[in-house]
Write a protein that holds these residues in place. Structure first.
Motif: not given
Length: 243
Positions: A35-37, A42-43, A56-60, A105-106
């Protein structure tokens, strides 16, 4: 295109435990997609039921709780490798919210399959238990900081925790790291007012301990910041499981 678990970039980092070929194969099956947000998305939402779990693959982002009048307590900063959603009492309502601060990216997992994991893959189930226990330990440290440290000690402690996590995740480049948060986010994390946070950050800059400019953080005197935070030891666990 989704990243295959066999080629996960996080697995190359020393801060995560090595995975056997069978564990990688299971995670490839357990993972249902990505999932890309965008920033501000909101996750997970406090009080809602989520059919999904995430890594969490990427991001904060930020994990936080809110009071009925809108006041917010940030529980921690979400970074790559963090496992999200288990805190919903496994199959109940979420006890907190998670919101993306940057593009994220989740990796997505079905919550309903968590029981299969516990039944058929005890090693992976133990990893989840380990992560939950470690998070409880961190929350105890954070509560101690908020309850006993002064404002400048709290901020020093908070930045040291963030910097160490970034170092382990190989997110420090040219002695700086991306820190795309607001002073209000830091204040809500450490139980301080925005004004107090702003004045305390100015003191740290004046002492030459750190700089935080244009979304980049740099710790200039790690040893002095450590003494100020009343911290004398490194990370207790040099590596952790990756789900």
């Amino acid at each position: 295109m989704a990243v295959d678990c066999t080629e996960c970039p996080l697995r190359e980092l020393d801060c995560f435990d090595e995975m056997s070929s069978s564990e990688v194969a299971f995670m490839s099956e357990f993972k249902k997609g990505e999932l890309n947000v965008g920033p501000g998305t909101p996750v997970l939402v406090e009080g809602a039921r989520s059919p999904q779990l995430f890594t969490v693959l990427r991001g904060m982002g930020l994990r936080y709780k809110t009071l009925e009048d809108g006041r917010r307590q940030v529980i921690n900063i979400v970074m790559p490798g963090d496992f999200l959603g288990l805190q919903a009492a496994v199959d109940g309502e979420m006890g907190h919210s998670v919101e993306a601060t940057t593009e994220m990216t989740l990796c997505v997992f079905k919550r309903s399959e968590i029981w299969t994991l516990f039944k058929n893959h005890p090693d992976r189930a133990y990893d989840i238990t380990w992560l939950a226990a470690t998070e409880e330990h961190f929350l105890g440290e954070a509560m101690t900081s908020i309850g006993q440290r002064s404002a400048i000690e709290r901020i020093a402690w908070g930045f040291l925790q963030i910097w160490e996590r970034a170092r382990q995740l190989d997110l420090i480049e040219n002695e700086t790291m991306e820190f795309p948060f607001r002073q209000q986010d830091l204040a809500d994390t450490l139980g301080l007012s925005l004004v107090h946070t702003n004045k305390t950050l100015a003191k740290l800059r004046e002492r030459g301990l750190l700089t935080w400019i244009d979304g980049r953080l740099r710790i200039r005197d790690h040893a002095a910041l450590q003494r100020l935070a009343v911290v004398s030891h490194g990370p207790i666990h040099p590596s952790r499981p990756l789900l």
